[in-house]
Scaffold this motif. Structure first.
Motif, mmCIF file in Angstrom:
data_model
loop_
_atom_site.group_PDB
_atom_site.id
_atom_site.type_symbol
_atom_site.label_atom_id
_atom_site.label_comp_id
_atom_site.label_asym_id
_atom_site.label_seq_id
_atom_site.Cartn_x
_atom_site.Cartn_y
_atom_site.Cartn_z
ATOM 1 N N ASN A 159 4.719 48.354 15.851
ATOM 2 C CA ASN A 159 3.654 48.663 14.527
ATOM 3 C C ASN A 159 2.767 47.319 14.099
ATOM 4 N N GLY A 160 2.749 46.563 15.056
ATOM 5 C CA GLY A 160 1.798 45.333 14.899
ATOM 6 C C GLY A 160 1.849 44.368 16.232
ATOM 7 N N PRO A 161 1.404 43.125 16.154
ATOM 8 C CA PRO A 161 1.522 42.216 17.287
ATOM 9 C C PRO A 161 2.633 41.752 17.469
ATOM 10 N N ILE A 162 3.434 41.293 16.310
ATOM 11 C CA ILE A 162 4.588 40.589 16.579
ATOM 12 C C ILE A 162 5.965 41.525 16.867
ATOM 13 N N ASP A 163 5.920 42.873 16.237
ATOM 14 C CA ASP A 163 6.759 43.648 16.835
ATOM 15 C C ASP A 163 6.612 43.941 18.255
ATOM 16 N N ALA A 164 5.195 44.148 18.662
ATOM 17 C CA ALA A 164 4.961 44.619 20.195
ATOM 18 C C ALA A 164 5.529 43.421 20.989
ATOM 19 N N PHE A 165 5.311 42.196 20.490
ATOM 20 C CA PHE A 165 5.434 40.983 21.354
ATOM 21 C C PHE A 165 7.344 40.978 21.663
ATOM 22 N N MET A 166 7.851 41.147 20.331
ATOM 23 C CA MET A 166 9.438 41.376 20.670
ATOM 24 C C MET A 166 9.781 42.511 21.307
ATOM 25 N N HIS A 167 9.209 43.747 21.404
ATOM 26 C CA HIS A 167 9.624 44.543 22.207
ATOM 27 C C HIS A 167 9.505 44.228 23.662
ATOM 28 N N ALA A 168 7.984 43.389 23.889
ATOM 29 C CA ALA A 168 8.011 43.068 25.276
ATOM 30 C C ALA A 168 8.928 42.004 25.707
ATOM 31 N N MET A 169 9.325 40.981 25.068
ATOM 32 C CA MET A 169 10.363 40.113 25.406
ATOM 33 C C MET A 169 11.545 40.636 25.624
ATOM 34 N N ASN A 170 11.923 41.544 24.679
ATOM 35 C CA ASN A 170 13.541 42.283 24.745
ATOM 36 C C ASN A 170 13.300 42.851 26.134
ATOM 37 N N ALA A 171 12.212 43.694 26.464
ATOM 38 C CA ALA A 171 12.165 44.417 27.802
ATOM 39 C C ALA A 171 12.205 43.459 28.985
ATOM 40 N N LEU A 172 11.627 42.030 28.916
ATOM 41 C CA LEU A 172 11.411 41.473 30.106
ATOM 42 C C LEU A 172 12.913 40.737 30.145
ATOM 43 N N LEU A 173 13.646 40.403 29.061
ATOM 44 C CA LEU A 173 15.023 39.631 29.338
ATOM 45 C C LEU A 173 16.408 40.630 29.070
ATOM 46 N N ASP A 174 15.890 41.859 28.947
ATOM 47 C CA ASP A 174 16.786 42.956 28.991
ATOM 48 C C ASP A 174 17.653 42.725 27.916
ATOM 49 N N MET A 175 17.316 42.486 26.570
ATOM 50 C CA MET A 175 17.908 41.991 25.359
ATOM 51 C C MET A 175 17.600 43.026 24.279
ATOM 52 N N GLN A 176 18.475 42.787 23.149
ATOM 53 C CA GLN A 176 18.102 43.540 21.816
ATOM 54 C C GLN A 176 17.982 42.772 20.642
ATOM 55 N N MET A 177 16.949 41.616 20.670
ATOM 56 C CA MET A 177 16.839 40.869 19.812
ATOM 57 C C MET A 177 15.827 41.174 18.902
ATOM 58 N N THR A 178 15.969 40.902 17.457
ATOM 59 C CA THR A 178 15.301 41.409 16.311
ATOM 60 C C THR A 178 14.736 40.181 15.399
ATOM 61 N N ILE A 179 13.902 40.335 14.796
ATOM 62 C CA ILE A 179 13.169 39.308 13.536
ATOM 63 C C ILE A 179 13.984 39.497 12.378
ATOM 64 N N ALA A 180 14.822 38.573 12.051
ATOM 65 C CA ALA A 180 15.750 38.834 10.845
ATOM 66 C C ALA A 180 14.831 38.362 9.720
ATOM 67 N N GLU A 181 14.083 37.381 9.770
ATOM 68 C CA GLU A 181 13.343 36.853 8.692
ATOM 69 C C GLU A 181 12.250 35.907 9.473
ATOM 70 N N TYR A 182 10.946 35.951 8.408
ATOM 71 C CA TYR A 182 10.024 35.031 8.992
ATOM 72 C C TYR A 182 9.173 34.686 7.560
ATOM 73 N N GLU A 183 8.684 33.286 7.748
ATOM 74 C CA GLU A 183 7.850 32.767 6.869
ATOM 75 C C GLU A 183 6.690 32.186 7.632
ATOM 76 N N GLU A 184 5.633 32.010 6.662
ATOM 77 C CA GLU A 184 4.313 31.563 7.173
ATOM 78 C C GLU A 184 3.925 30.568 6.179
ATOM 79 N N GLN A 185 3.144 29.464 6.573
ATOM 80 C CA GLN A 185 2.334 28.793 5.522
ATOM 81 C C GLN A 185 1.234 28.105 6.356
ATOM 82 N N ALA A 186 0.140 27.949 5.478
ATOM 83 C CA ALA A 186 -0.949 27.333 6.050
ATOM 84 C C ALA A 186 -1.090 25.699 5.961
#
Length: 124
Positions: free
Chosen positions: A14-41
């Motif tokens: 549903n966005g670039p970050i979610d798509a990237f996680m999905h792709a990396m999980n497929a590549l590595l045959d894993m089920q990792m999720t983003i538990a938390e994230y913060e961003e700052q300028a």
């Protein structure tokens, strides 16, 4: 390590970050999720960089923080995810700026194509 190896990854989400996680999980045959994230300028004006702090969680509940910094927000997020995966021993890669840039461009192209396809079908 996988230095010098190229991998083509494809992910949907549903966005670039979610798509990237999905792709990396497929590549590595894993089920990792983003538990938390913060961003700052960091900085001001055109020199402003985004710093992303992302906590990735494995299926076993183990978590690891990663950090990424880039003038492009998506690239900062991708680097943070790769950083977290690297730190928990999931992958052994060198995170190089041009790799992150290539990933960002590929995801933007995929996103644009998906939006174009969606807008084309909704007009009928």
């Amino acid at each position: 390590g996988n230095c010098g190896s190229e991998y083509e990854i494809i992910g949907h989400g549903n966005g670039p970050i979610d798509a990237f996680m999905h792709a990396m999980n497929a590549l590595l045959d894993m089920q990792m999720t983003i538990a938390e994230y913060e961003e700052q300028a960091i900085g001001a004006g055109s020199a402003t960089e985004a710093a992303a702090y992302i906590r990735v969680e494995g299926h076993d509940g183990h978590t690891m923080w990663g950090v990424g910094r880039d003038t492009d927000t998506s690239a900062a997020h991708f680097t943070a995810i790769l950083s977290a995966m690297n730190r928990c021993g999931c992958l052994d890669i060198d995170i190089m700026d041009q790799n992150v840039e290539a990933m960002r461009m590929a995801i933007e192209a995929e996103d644009a194509a998906r939006k174009a396809a969606a807008s084309g079908s909704s007009e009928r």
